[in-house]
Design a protein around this motif. Structure first.
Motif, short mmCIF file in Angstrom:
data_model
loop_
_atom_site.label_atom_id
_atom_site.label_comp_id
_atom_site.label_asym_id
_atom_site.label_seq_id
_atom_site.Cartn_x
_atom_site.Cartn_y
_atom_site.Cartn_z
N GLY A 246 64.88 44.85 49.20
CA GLY A 246 65.61 43.78 48.51
C GLY A 246 64.66 42.72 48.00
N THR A 247 64.86 41.49 48.44
CA THR A 247 64.04 40.37 47.98
C THR A 247 62.85 40.10 48.90
OG1 THR A 247 65.45 38.79 49.16
CG2 THR A 247 66.00 39.25 46.86
N HIS A 248 62.56 41.03 49.82
CA HIS A 248 61.48 40.79 50.77
C HIS A 248 60.44 41.90 50.76
CE1 HIS A 248 64.82 38.32 52.55
NE2 HIS A 248 63.81 37.46 52.59
N LEU A 249 59.22 41.53 51.15
CA LEU A 249 58.16 42.49 51.40
C LEU A 249 58.19 42.87 52.87
CD1 LEU A 249 55.24 40.68 49.53
CD2 LEU A 249 56.63 42.57 48.66
N THR A 250 57.94 44.15 53.14
CA THR A 250 57.97 44.60 54.53
C THR A 250 56.81 45.54 54.81
OG1 THR A 250 59.36 46.56 54.10
CG2 THR A 250 60.50 44.48 54.58
N GLU A 251 56.42 45.59 56.06
CA GLU A 251 55.50 46.59 56.56
C GLU A 251 56.08 47.12 57.86
OE1 GLU A 251 50.82 47.30 57.65
OE2 GLU A 251 51.82 45.48 58.29
N ASN A 252 56.25 48.44 57.92
CA ASN A 252 56.92 49.06 59.07
C ASN A 252 58.27 48.41 59.34
OD1 ASN A 252 54.94 50.99 59.70
ND2 ASN A 252 53.73 49.48 60.83
N GLY A 253 58.96 48.05 58.26
CA GLY A 253 60.30 47.48 58.38
C GLY A 253 60.34 46.00 58.72
N LYS A 254 59.19 45.37 58.90
CA LYS A 254 59.14 43.96 59.28
C LYS A 254 58.77 43.09 58.09
CE LYS A 254 57.03 40.80 62.59
NZ LYS A 254 56.14 40.68 63.77
N VAL A 255 59.53 42.02 57.88
CA VAL A 255 59.30 41.11 56.77
C VAL A 255 58.01 40.33 57.01
CG1 VAL A 255 60.18 39.10 55.53
CG2 VAL A 255 61.75 40.92 56.24
N PHE A 256 57.24 40.12 55.95
CA PHE A 256 56.09 39.23 56.06
C PHE A 256 55.91 38.48 54.75
CE2 PHE A 256 54.16 42.83 53.96
CZ PHE A 256 53.18 42.29 53.16
N TYR A 257 55.15 37.39 54.83
CA TYR A 257 54.88 36.54 53.67
C TYR A 257 53.37 36.42 53.48
CZ TYR A 257 59.76 35.39 54.36
OH TYR A 257 61.12 35.48 54.51
N ILE A 258 52.96 36.27 52.24
CA ILE A 258 51.55 36.32 51.90
C ILE A 258 50.99 34.91 51.65
CG2 ILE A 258 49.90 37.04 50.12
CD1 ILE A 258 51.60 39.56 49.76
N ASN A 259 49.91 34.62 52.34
CA ASN A 259 49.05 33.50 51.98
C ASN A 259 47.79 34.15 51.42
OD1 ASN A 259 48.03 30.93 51.68
ND2 ASN A 259 47.45 30.68 53.82
N GLY A 260 47.65 34.16 50.11
CA GLY A 260 46.60 34.94 49.47
C GLY A 260 45.71 34.11 48.57
N TRP A 261 44.74 34.79 47.97
CA TRP A 261 43.81 34.08 47.09
C TRP A 261 43.25 35.04 46.04
CZ3 TRP A 261 41.85 36.69 51.22
CH2 TRP A 261 40.57 37.25 51.12
N ASN A 262 42.63 34.46 45.03
CA ASN A 262 41.95 35.19 43.97
C ASN A 262 40.44 35.05 44.12
OD1 ASN A 262 43.93 36.05 41.50
ND2 ASN A 262 44.72 34.23 42.55
N SER A 263 39.74 36.18 44.11
CA SER A 263 38.28 36.24 43.92
C SER A 263 38.05 37.41 42.98
CB SER A 263 37.54 36.43 45.25
OG SER A 263 37.58 35.27 46.04
N TYR A 264 38.16 37.15 41.70
CA TYR A 264 38.16 38.22 40.70
C TYR A 264 36.83 38.97 40.64
CZ TYR A 264 35.26 35.30 37.66
OH TYR A 264 34.23 34.56 37.15
N TRP A 265 35.76 38.41 41.19
CA TRP A 265 34.39 38.85 40.99
C TRP A 265 33.91 39.86 42.04
CZ3 TRP A 265 32.29 37.38 45.59
CH2 TRP A 265 32.88 36.31 46.25
N LEU A 266 34.75 40.31 42.94
CA LEU A 266 34.30 41.13 44.06
C LEU A 266 33.60 42.42 43.63
CD1 LEU A 266 37.22 40.80 46.66
CD2 LEU A 266 35.07 39.51 46.54
N MET A 267 34.20 43.19 42.72
CA MET A 267 33.61 44.46 42.32
C MET A 267 32.23 44.25 41.72
SD MET A 267 35.04 47.41 39.69
CE MET A 267 34.95 46.35 38.23
N GLU A 268 32.08 43.27 40.87
CA GLU A 268 30.81 43.04 40.21
C GLU A 268 29.71 42.72 41.22
OE1 GLU A 268 29.00 40.40 36.50
OE2 GLU A 268 31.16 40.43 36.93
N HIS A 269 30.04 41.96 42.25
CA HIS A 269 29.05 41.62 43.26
C HIS A 269 28.79 42.76 44.24
CE1 HIS A 269 28.08 37.28 42.71
NE2 HIS A 269 29.09 37.40 41.87
N ALA A 270 29.71 43.70 44.32
CA ALA A 270 29.52 44.84 45.21
C ALA A 270 28.56 45.88 44.64
CB ALA A 270 30.86 45.50 45.52
N VAL A 271 28.26 45.80 43.37
CA VAL A 271 27.43 46.81 42.72
C VAL A 271 25.97 46.70 43.14
CG1 VAL A 271 26.62 47.69 40.50
CG2 VAL A 271 29.00 46.95 40.75
N GLU A 272 25.46 45.47 43.17
CA GLU A 272 24.04 45.26 43.42
C GLU A 272 23.76 44.99 44.89
OE1 GLU A 272 22.15 45.79 41.00
OE2 GLU A 272 23.32 45.42 39.18
#
Length: 438
Positions: free
Chosen positions: A50-76
């Protein structure tokens, strides 16, 4: 938002040590018991109920962030340590999901897709590393597949490829959405990404629960067709294509959240008339059955250049967020995530406390939505950095631990979101236990 320049009061007191201890003590009794029962090796795919995210049937909420540059820095070799450092820092703050680019198109530095269907294996191994390291640190990834803007190639590069090969219908960047040859390029790219077998873990991306979800495109706009029909058709076709290959992961569009010209909310909630003529429509684009959750961005200082003081901007942010949460509950019946929010330090009279007030406004609204069991499912700061990568910064980036109030604001939000559901995702249990226990 990408690494680019957009052209388009009262300071909250720092919480004292005693109040923080009191908050944790009152909120985490049963939660601590649940944390101690968990293990860190129980990973499953995130789902929608429905209107919720779940993992193994349990609702959880995200405190997240953006770091768009990860792949580029993982190369070298010399820069790879920054990926681990950023993911470790995020985990220690109780963050759960990082949004990052799974694209770099064209002939630029460390391009992943050099030309249509031709990939640099060295860079692909960088993305393998990002996914493997995220799993190691207990962090999920929201992976974006292409940029609407020219940074890292974007739709501009796809149009250029088709034009150079003599198959392009138009030199307009918006032909990305309707040119059959370009659609074919993009589908080939998507299939390659989804079926990629990670050289470190041995798991195909489509079968890896470390990936929280896919994002079709960062901030899609098709202003040459303000009716929205062109973009709508593209979203429908591409979302069905993704789901035909990968039935495990959630999928979102990557919208900024603007209402289309026919939407009854356009005049009341869009920042200005221009926002309704970009070819996107939050409700129409998000209600497609193959789209699992809606995405929204929040940049009040970029949308209002003049005549708005800080109080007015914060008032608008509250109105903007609550409108979209209401849409998730009443119209879409899906979760709504604010996958980018930021405040520029280039504003006239800028003070760091303004950014803290903005962050607090966003996080408080998200927390209230969670407590009421509404559709607000998470927020993602734009953007977090580690020291030594100033060239990847823009006027929104922060090194989160450099300002104590900001760091405390973020960690407190992680704890109170976990407290709402009386527990934590298995992947974050140890981090939350250490962060929120006394």
């Amino acid at each position: 938002m990408t690494a680019r320049t957009r052209g388009n009061g009262l300071v909250y007191p720092v919480l004292g040590f005693v109040s923080v201890i009191a908050f944790i003590y009152m909120s985490f009794g049963e939660f601590m018991i649940n944390v101690q029962k968990g293990t860190t090796n129980q990973w499953s795919f995130v789902q929608r109920n429905g209107t919720h995210l779940t993992e193994n049937g349990k609702v959880f909420y995200i405190n997240g962030w953006n770091s768009y540059w990860l792949m580029e820095h993982a190369v070298e070799d010399y820069s790879r340590h920054r990926v681990k450092e950023m993911l470790q820092v995020g985990a220690k703050m109780g963050l759960t999901v990082c949004r990052t680019w799974a694209f770099n198109d064209g002939g630029g530095y460390n391009a992943l897709q050099i030309s249509p269907g031709r990939f640099d294996e060295r860079v692909f191994k960088g993305l393998d590393h990002v996914i493997a390291e995220a799993r190691q640190q207990g962090i999920r990834l929201l992976l974006s597949l292409v940029n609407n803007l020219p940074a890292y190639g974007g739709k501009t590069q796809y149009v250029k490829w088709a034009w150079e090969e003599g198959v392009g219908l138009s030199s307009s960047n918006d032909s990305f959405f309707f040119d059959p040859s370009i659609r074919h390029y993009f589908k080939n790219y998507v299939k390659t990404i989804l079926t990629r077998k990670n050289t470190i873990t041995g798991i195909e991306y489509r079968n890896d629960p470390t990936i929280f979800a896919w994002e079709l495109i960062n901030e899609p706009r098709c202003s040459t067709d303000p009716s929205g029909n062109t973009l709508q058709d593209w979203i429908e076709e591409m979302s069905k294509f993704v789901k035909s290959i990968d039935k495990n992961h959630l999928l979102t569009v990557g919208l900024e959240g603007f209402y289309g010209p026919k939407s009854p909310k356009a005049s009341s909630f869009n920042p200005a008339d221009w926002a309704g003529n970009l070819g996107s429509d939050f409700i129409r684009n998000s209600e497609i059955p193959t789209i699992d959750f809606a995405s929204v961005h929040i940049y009040p200082d970029q949308w209002f250049h003049f005549g708005q003081d800080m109080e007015e901007k914060l008032e608008y942010v509250s109105k903007w967020m609550m409108s979209h949460i209401e849409d998730g509950d009443k119209e879409l019946k899906k979760p709504v995530m604010f996958t980018e929010f930021g405040l520029s330090n280039l504003n006239h009279g800028y003070d760091p406390s303004q950014r803290d007030r903005f962050y607090k406004t966003v996080l408080d609204i998200m927390y209230r939505s969670a407590r009421k069991k509404e559709s607000g499912a998470g927020t993602f700061f734009w953007q977090f950095l580690v020291k030594g990568i100033d060239e990847y910064n823009d006027d929104f980036g922060i090194v989160p631990w450099e300002r104590p109030f900001t760091h405390q604001l973020i960690t407190k939000h992680s704890c109170r979101l976990a407290a709402v559901v009386q527990g934590a995702m298995p992947s974050q249990i140890n981090n939350i236990k250490q962060l929120c226990s006394v």
